[in-house]
Each structure stands twice: as structure tokens, then as C-alpha cells.
Design a protein around this motif. Structure first.
Motif, PDB file in Angstrom:
ATOM      1  N   VAL A  81       0.431  -7.157 -23.211  1.00 55.58           N
ATOM      2  CA  VAL A  81      -0.575  -7.429 -22.184  1.00 55.58           C
ATOM      3  C   VAL A  81       0.002  -7.189 -20.797  1.00 55.58           C
ATOM      4  CG1 VAL A  81      -1.996  -9.230 -21.135  1.00 55.58           C
ATOM      5  CG2 VAL A  81      -1.842  -9.057 -23.622  1.00 55.58           C
ATOM      6  N   PHE A 114     -11.021  -8.382 -24.024  1.00 55.06           N
ATOM      7  CA  PHE A 114      -9.836  -9.129 -24.431  1.00 55.06           C
ATOM      8  C   PHE A 114     -10.045  -9.601 -25.867  1.00 55.06           C
ATOM      9  CE2 PHE A 114      -8.313 -10.831 -20.008  1.00 55.06           C
ATOM     10  CZ  PHE A 114      -8.148  -9.516 -19.587  1.00 55.06           C
ATOM     11  N   SER A 115      -9.178  -9.205 -26.760  1.00 55.94           N
ATOM     12  CA  SER A 115      -9.339  -9.614 -28.156  1.00 55.94           C
ATOM     13  C   SER A 115      -8.089 -10.308 -28.661  1.00 55.94           C
ATOM     14  CB  SER A 115      -9.669  -8.397 -29.032  1.00 55.94           C
ATOM     15  OG  SER A 115      -8.678  -7.400 -28.909  1.00 55.94           O
ATOM     16  N   LYS A 122      -5.940 -15.538 -22.989  1.00 53.72           N
ATOM     17  CA  LYS A 122      -6.980 -14.626 -22.485  1.00 53.72           C
ATOM     18  C   LYS A 122      -7.596 -15.135 -21.185  1.00 53.72           C
ATOM     19  CE  LYS A 122      -9.224 -14.637 -26.479  1.00 53.72           C
ATOM     20  NZ  LYS A 122      -8.234 -15.323 -27.330  1.00 53.72           N
ATOM     21  N   ALA A 126      -7.342 -13.418 -17.473  1.00 57.27           N
ATOM     22  CA  ALA A 126      -8.588 -13.081 -16.773  1.00 57.27           C
ATOM     23  C   ALA A 126      -8.589 -13.669 -15.371  1.00 57.27           C
ATOM     24  CB  ALA A 126      -9.790 -13.586 -17.563  1.00 57.27           C
ATOM     25  N   ILE A 215     -15.376  -9.361 -18.058  1.00 59.98           N
ATOM     26  CA  ILE A 215     -14.411  -9.372 -19.156  1.00 59.98           C
ATOM     27  C   ILE A 215     -15.041 -10.135 -20.313  1.00 59.98           C
ATOM     28  CG2 ILE A 215     -12.128 -10.113 -19.938  1.00 59.98           C
ATOM     29  CD1 ILE A 215     -11.172  -9.941 -17.051  1.00 59.98           C
ATOM     30  N   ALA A 217     -14.512 -11.535 -24.324  1.00 59.38           N
ATOM     31  CA  ALA A 217     -13.357 -11.939 -25.126  1.00 59.38           C
ATOM     32  C   ALA A 217     -13.784 -12.557 -26.446  1.00 59.38           C
ATOM     33  CB  ALA A 217     -12.498 -12.930 -24.332  1.00 59.38           C
ATOM     34  N   THR A 220     -10.548 -10.351 -32.599  1.00 66.10           N
ATOM     35  CA  THR A 220     -10.423  -8.896 -32.579  1.00 66.10           C
ATOM     36  C   THR A 220     -11.512  -8.193 -33.370  1.00 66.10           C
ATOM     37  OG1 THR A 220      -8.025  -9.066 -32.287  1.00 66.10           O
ATOM     38  CG2 THR A 220      -8.891  -6.960 -33.094  1.00 66.10           C
ATOM     39  N   TYR A 240      -9.153  -2.077 -23.255  1.00 68.35           N
ATOM     40  CA  TYR A 240      -8.984  -3.096 -24.285  1.00 68.35           C
ATOM     41  C   TYR A 240      -7.582  -3.693 -24.189  1.00 68.35           C
ATOM     42  CZ  TYR A 240     -13.178  -1.064 -26.381  1.00 68.35           C
ATOM     43  OH  TYR A 240     -14.453  -0.599 -26.605  1.00 68.35           O
ATOM     44  N   LEU A 241      -7.519  -5.012 -24.158  1.00 68.11           N
ATOM     45  CA  LEU A 241      -6.237  -5.719 -24.186  1.00 68.11           C
ATOM     46  C   LEU A 241      -6.196  -6.591 -25.427  1.00 68.11           C
ATOM     47  CD1 LEU A 241      -6.224  -4.800 -21.158  1.00 68.11           C
ATOM     48  CD2 LEU A 241      -5.063  -6.953 -20.647  1.00 68.11           C
ATOM     49  N   GLU A 242      -5.200  -6.350 -26.256  1.00 66.02           N
ATOM     50  CA  GLU A 242      -5.035  -7.124 -27.487  1.00 66.02           C
ATOM     51  C   GLU A 242      -4.009  -8.232 -27.244  1.00 66.02           C
ATOM     52  OE1 GLU A 242      -5.453  -8.464 -31.356  1.00 66.02           O
ATOM     53  OE2 GLU A 242      -6.632  -6.906 -30.352  1.00 66.02           O
ATOM     54  N   PHE A 243      -4.427  -9.476 -27.461  1.00 60.22           N
ATOM     55  CA  PHE A 243      -3.563 -10.639 -27.269  1.00 60.22           C
ATOM     56  C   PHE A 243      -3.031 -11.084 -28.630  1.00 60.22           C
ATOM     57  CE2 PHE A 243      -5.903 -10.329 -23.449  1.00 60.22           C
ATOM     58  CZ  PHE A 243      -5.235 -11.027 -22.456  1.00 60.22           C
TER      59      PHE A 243
END
Length: 336
Positions: A81, A114-115, A122, A126, A215, A217, A220, A240-243
Motif C-alpha cells: 500500500v 480499497f480491498s 483502509k 483513506a 474511495i 472499500a 476483496t 486498486y489498493l489491496e490491503f
């Protein structure tokens, strides 16, 4: 009140105070209550046109971008991230420089997906992104409005658009963060007005594209379904941001951070046991443990066990109040 009761009361008051701080805290806010919560100045009673002039909204000054980057690097874990956020900042900075030099600048879409599982940071990221984009001059206010389905969807035809529009008005100049956004399209029944909220948000993203970032969230796999449910969503969300979940070692680091902020010291053998517990929890039921939220719950449970231990002592020193022992951790695990 006898001595035992007094010690327990003191510890319980500390836990209560910590919980209230967590709910208000900007950095660890991971506890969204499902209602729009923008930062607003205190309301005053309006008695006429003159007072309306006095009710101008306070806009915070722009923060130094280097300080925000330093804050980002200070977050535990989230390495992928952090890379993506640094890249987004670079893109936004060059975009702004081209505009300042009267060069053509391609339309910049900063809406994001945000997933990841709950408790992975997340909301924290944000909120940071809102401040970053305000620092760069992209957003006029840089605040975060956090909301979920209950804050957008009403029960009757036509009401959802009005309710959602009010939230969007509050978010203007900042970031609208829609948690568990997939619930807006998951129902699909005749009386499900989630799609009405989606349509209203999409229109606002187009109408206010210069001063509003959205955003969305959630989990996923469910967020993938959400984005694919509507061509408008697919075309507007392209970042896309994968957490990922925190590792057991990172969870222990989060726990130690809580200890430091609240003047506690964890014995080394207690830390070893706690690390083993985090390893077992992540292996057994990753999703339900809650990552950073789960760590916070463990921390508060351990403080309760420490209070019960200290209540049985004749004298309690300052050092006793600060020490978390192996038996405190063991007792908290036993009752979990």
C-alpha cells in the motif's frame, strides 16, 4: 470502596478512556459507525442573516507533504500500500506541476478501490490520502466523510437519492469513503434502493470531479463483484489498493505500540506467548480475528486480567501498574 474495588475501578476507567480515544482517534479509526462523519465546526443557533456570515466553515491549512510521507512510512506493515500511495503522490505532484506551467494535463482520476479484510488500515489510509490531496492542492478541504449502506440508503422510492446527496454535499472538497460498498448492489430486490445510491454517487463523481474523491472499500472478492456490477463503476474506478492481513509479528508490533502510548511494559516471555497466540489466531480464523481491531481487543482484555491480578495485592506500585506479565497474557488467552 475497598482497595481491591478501587484498583479494578481505576483499570476499568483506563480501558473505558482508551476505548473512547480509539473511537475518536484519527489514525486508528477503523470503527466506522455507518454514518457520515465529516469534520465540521461547532453549530451555533442562527438568528438572522448577519449570523450566517459568521458561520463560514474553517478550512484547515495545507500540511507539509514531507511530513505526511513520514507519517505514511511510520505505519506498521502495509508495504504494498505504501508503494502505491507514493506512486499516486508522484502522479498527483507532476499533474499539478504541469498545470502550474500551463501545460496540457490529462484528466486525472483519483477515485480508488480499497480491498481487504477488516482492520487492515483502509480507513486510516483513506484519511491520510484526503490530507495528502489537500496538501497538494487537489482537494480544497481534505476532510474524510465515512459512511456505509445505512448512511446512504433509505426505505422508500426517491429518499435514497436525497439522503445520498446530503452525504455528498458534506464530502465536497474531500474524500467520501464508502465502507462495505458491495452491500449497495448485493441485494438487487424490488425494494432495494442501493443502486439508486450508486447512481447518485456516480453522477456526483462526474459533476464534482475537480473537488471530490470517492474511495470504496470492502472484502476483496466482494468488491470485485461490486465493480463489475455496473459499467459506470468500472469506468470511474481504475485504481486498486489491496490491503493484506497483518502478519503475527506485525500484530505484536501494533500491540507494543499500544503499550508504549499508554505507558505499559510487556515482559519478554509474555511477548513470546502473545506472538504464539497471534500465530494461532491468524492460522485458525483469519477473517474473524479482525487484524488491528483484534489486537486492540486483545490489549483491552489483557488490561482487565492485569487489573484482576493487581487487585489481590496488598500494595501496588507505579511499576506494578505499568507491567504486563506472562500470567496476564495467559489469563486473557484462557478467557478468549
Amino acid at each position: 470502596m475497598d482497595k481491591k474495588d478501587e484498583i479494578i475501578a481505576q483499570q476499568m476507567e483506563l480501558i473505558r478512556s482508551m476505548t473512547e480515544q480509539n473511537l475518536r482517534r484519527v489514525g486508528a479509526d477503523l470503527w466506522g459507525d455507518g454514518t457520515a462523519t465529516p469534520q465540521q465546526p461547532a453549530k451555533t443557533a442562527a438568528t438572522g442573516p448577519v449570523q450566517k456570515e459568521e458561520q463560514k466553515e474553517d478550512v484547515p491549512g495545507r500540511e507539509d507533504i514531507e511530513k505526511l510521507l513520514k507519517e505514511l512510512e511510520g505505519y506498521i506493515g502495509l508495504e504494498n500500500v505504501k508503494r502505491e500511495v507514493r506512486s499516486l503522490i508522484n502522479i498527483a505532484q507532476i499533474y499539478q506541476k504541469r498545470r502550474e506551467n500551463n501545460l496540457p494535463a490529462a484528466e486525472l482520476s483519483l477515485h480508488m478501490v480499497f480491498s481487504g479484510n477488516p482492520g487492515t488500515g483502509k480507513t486510516m489510509i483513506a484519511r491520510l490520502m484526503a490530507r495528502v490531496y489537500h496538501s497538494l492542492g487537489i482537494l480544497s478541504k481534505g476532510h474524510l466523510v465515512e459512511v456505509d449502506r445505512s448512511g446512504l440508503v433509505a426505505g422508500y422510492v426517491g429518499q435514497t437519492a436525497i439522503k445520498t446527496a446530503k452525504v455528498l454535499e458534506q464530502a465536497a472538497g474531500g474524500v467520501l469513503f464508502v465502507d462495505e460498498a458491495y452491500t449497495l448492489t448485493a441485494g438487487g430486490g424490488e425494494n432495494d434502493f442501493g443502486q439508486e445510491a450508486v447512481d447518485t454517487i456516480l453522477k456526483a463523481m462526474e459533476d464534482n470531479r475537480d473537488d471530490l474523491i470517492v474511495i470504496v472499500a470492502g472484502y476483496t472478492e466482494l468488491m470485485q463483484d461490486f465493480i463489475e456490477s455496473n459499467p459506470g463503476l468500472r469506468s470511474r474506478f481504475n485504481r486498486y489498493l489491496e490491503f493484506t492481513d497483518y502478519t503475527p509479528a506485525e500484530m505484536l508490533e501494533i500491540f507494543l505500540g499500544n503499550c508504549q502510548k499508554n505507558c505499559y511494559e510487556l515482559q519478554e516471555d509474555a511477548g513470546d506467548l502473545l506472538l504464539s497466540y497471534f500465530e494461532n489466531m491468524t492460522a485458525a480464523r483469519r477473517r474473524t480475528f479482525g487484524n488491528a481491531r483484534g489486537v486492540r481487543n486483545v490489549f483491552e482484555r489483557i488490561l482487565s486480567c492485569q487489573a484482576n491480578r493487581l487487585a489481590g495485592k496488598e500494595t501496588v506500585s507505579r511499576e506494578d501498574l505499568m507491567q504486563i506479565l506472562l500470567e496476564d497474557v495467559a489469563a486473557s488467552i484462557e478467557c478468549s
